[in-house]
Motif scaffolding. Sequence first.
Motif, PDB file in Angstrom:
ATOM      1  N   ILE A 250       0.766  -1.188   0.006  1.00 37.11           N
ATOM      2  CA  ILE A 250      -0.143  -0.124  -0.097  1.00 37.11           C
ATOM      3  C   ILE A 250       0.819   1.296  -0.082  1.00 37.11           C
ATOM      4  O   ILE A 250       0.901   2.287  -0.824  1.00 37.11           O
ATOM      5  N   HIS A 251       1.823   1.282   0.867  1.00 34.50           N
ATOM      6  CA  HIS A 251       2.536   2.391   0.805  1.00 34.50           C
ATOM      7  C   HIS A 251       3.434   2.515  -0.552  1.00 34.50           C
ATOM      8  O   HIS A 251       3.485   3.855  -0.827  1.00 34.50           O
ATOM      9  N   LEU A 252       4.053   1.598  -1.022  1.00 38.27           N
ATOM     10  CA  LEU A 252       4.738   1.519  -2.142  1.00 38.27           C
ATOM     11  C   LEU A 252       4.000   2.007  -3.261  1.00 38.27           C
ATOM     12  O   LEU A 252       4.281   3.038  -4.209  1.00 38.27           O
ATOM     13  N   HIS A 253       2.759   1.536  -3.520  1.00 40.34           N
ATOM     14  CA  HIS A 253       2.036   1.930  -4.380  1.00 40.34           C
ATOM     15  C   HIS A 253       1.763   3.460  -4.248  1.00 40.34           C
ATOM     16  O   HIS A 253       1.263   3.991  -5.442  1.00 40.34           O
ATOM     17  N   SER A 254       1.346   4.062  -2.937  1.00 38.20           N
ATOM     18  CA  SER A 254       1.216   5.443  -2.998  1.00 38.20           C
ATOM     19  C   SER A 254       2.445   6.413  -3.510  1.00 38.20           C
ATOM     20  O   SER A 254       2.020   7.288  -3.756  1.00 38.20           O
ATOM     21  N   ILE A 255       3.445   5.759  -3.520  1.00 40.44           N
ATOM     22  CA  ILE A 255       4.461   6.601  -4.048  1.00 40.44           C
ATOM     23  C   ILE A 255       4.909   6.132  -5.641  1.00 40.44           C
ATOM     24  O   ILE A 255       5.010   7.118  -6.470  1.00 40.44           O
ATOM     25  N   LEU A 256       4.757   4.763  -5.894  1.00 38.67           N
ATOM     26  CA  LEU A 256       5.244   4.511  -7.206  1.00 38.67           C
ATOM     27  C   LEU A 256       3.732   4.232  -8.132  1.00 38.67           C
ATOM     28  O   LEU A 256       4.315   4.134  -9.338  1.00 38.67           O
ATOM     29  N   GLY A 257       2.702   4.243  -7.685  1.00 37.72           N
ATOM     30  CA  GLY A 257       1.549   3.834  -8.536  1.00 37.72           C
ATOM     31  C   GLY A 257       1.606   2.522  -8.974  1.00 37.72           C
ATOM     32  O   GLY A 257       2.030   1.608  -8.306  1.00 37.72           O
TER      33      GLY A 257
END
Length: 304
Positions: free
Chosen positions: A80-87
Amino acid sequence: MSCTEGVPSKPKLRKGLWSPEEDDKLINYMMKNGQGCWSDVAKQAGLQRCGKSCRLRWINYLRPDLKRGAFSPQEEQLIIHLHSILGNRWSQIAARLPGRTDNEIKNFWNSCIKKKLKHLSNSTPHAQQQHKLINNGIANTKSAVPDSMTNDISSSVVYQTRQELIMPFCSSTGGIAQVDHAAPFACSTSENQFCIPLKYVNCMAVDSQEKVLENQQFTIDRDFNNMLWNSPSTTHESFSHALQSLNLQVQAAQNKTSRSCDQVSWSNTCTPHDQGSTHYSLGCTIPALVESDHLLKENSCIKN
DNA sequence: AAATGGACCAACCGCGTCTAG
DNA sequence: ACTAGACGCGGTTGGTCCATT
């Protein structure tokens, strides 16, 4: 695309699910020969598959280092966190989750997380904040962080760990962190080495809005190959940006030239915090997450 | 017991990028 | 500099399983 080109009297290529026999052939071949040209793999392993299909099967299913099984809550939070950064850069996200594939993460995201978050959006404000972040990620099929800035983090120092637990969702800080209470440690430097055997350092962080957060924690492994921000999740709302720049103030560090490790550029010197102080600052930036030179400059010095 | 619908996941497809010639 | 082939990525599809009606 062209995996069948050059094959005389083109045999009909198989599609669809892989049989156990095909798996065996591919595994045997890969174990014996290792990874090479995929179109050759298909031919030489005696498989009626195109190279692309072999590659996919190996990477997503047969590779021996795959973890498989359900995602842990830590992994879920990290995604979730990485997706918030990386899409939707699944491969980059997968690179930070050892043993997981981009396909697996993508499926997990589309089947589980999206749903959970939709559900969450009707609940607590905290959950709504999470939901907001995630929706940002969803909206940003291409993330807010330009390609040029995310390419560098494939072997990221930020969230990938060897054995420590991962506390991901709290992070996304911008700005400066100061080590407040460094545990006793020895700092040895040489021309090519800069080793800080330091763990669980309490520190203070200043985010991009100049908000001071006390008693933050880093987990840092001794070679600085891995660094984790262990901020309590309650503070995550203060942050909305990727970690842009990070300064660690380390006690009694030698004032010596620093190194540039894979993705982190360390400052040239450890500078004393105050005149005659035994506290030193060691600046480092994580290029992949730096938003601009402007920000980098802004954050490149310790503030008191 | 059969039909239906949703969830999950493996695999395919198309396209962009890289690289060697 | 150009081109063809290979590779890698993200989106999408289709099959299977399972719960519900």
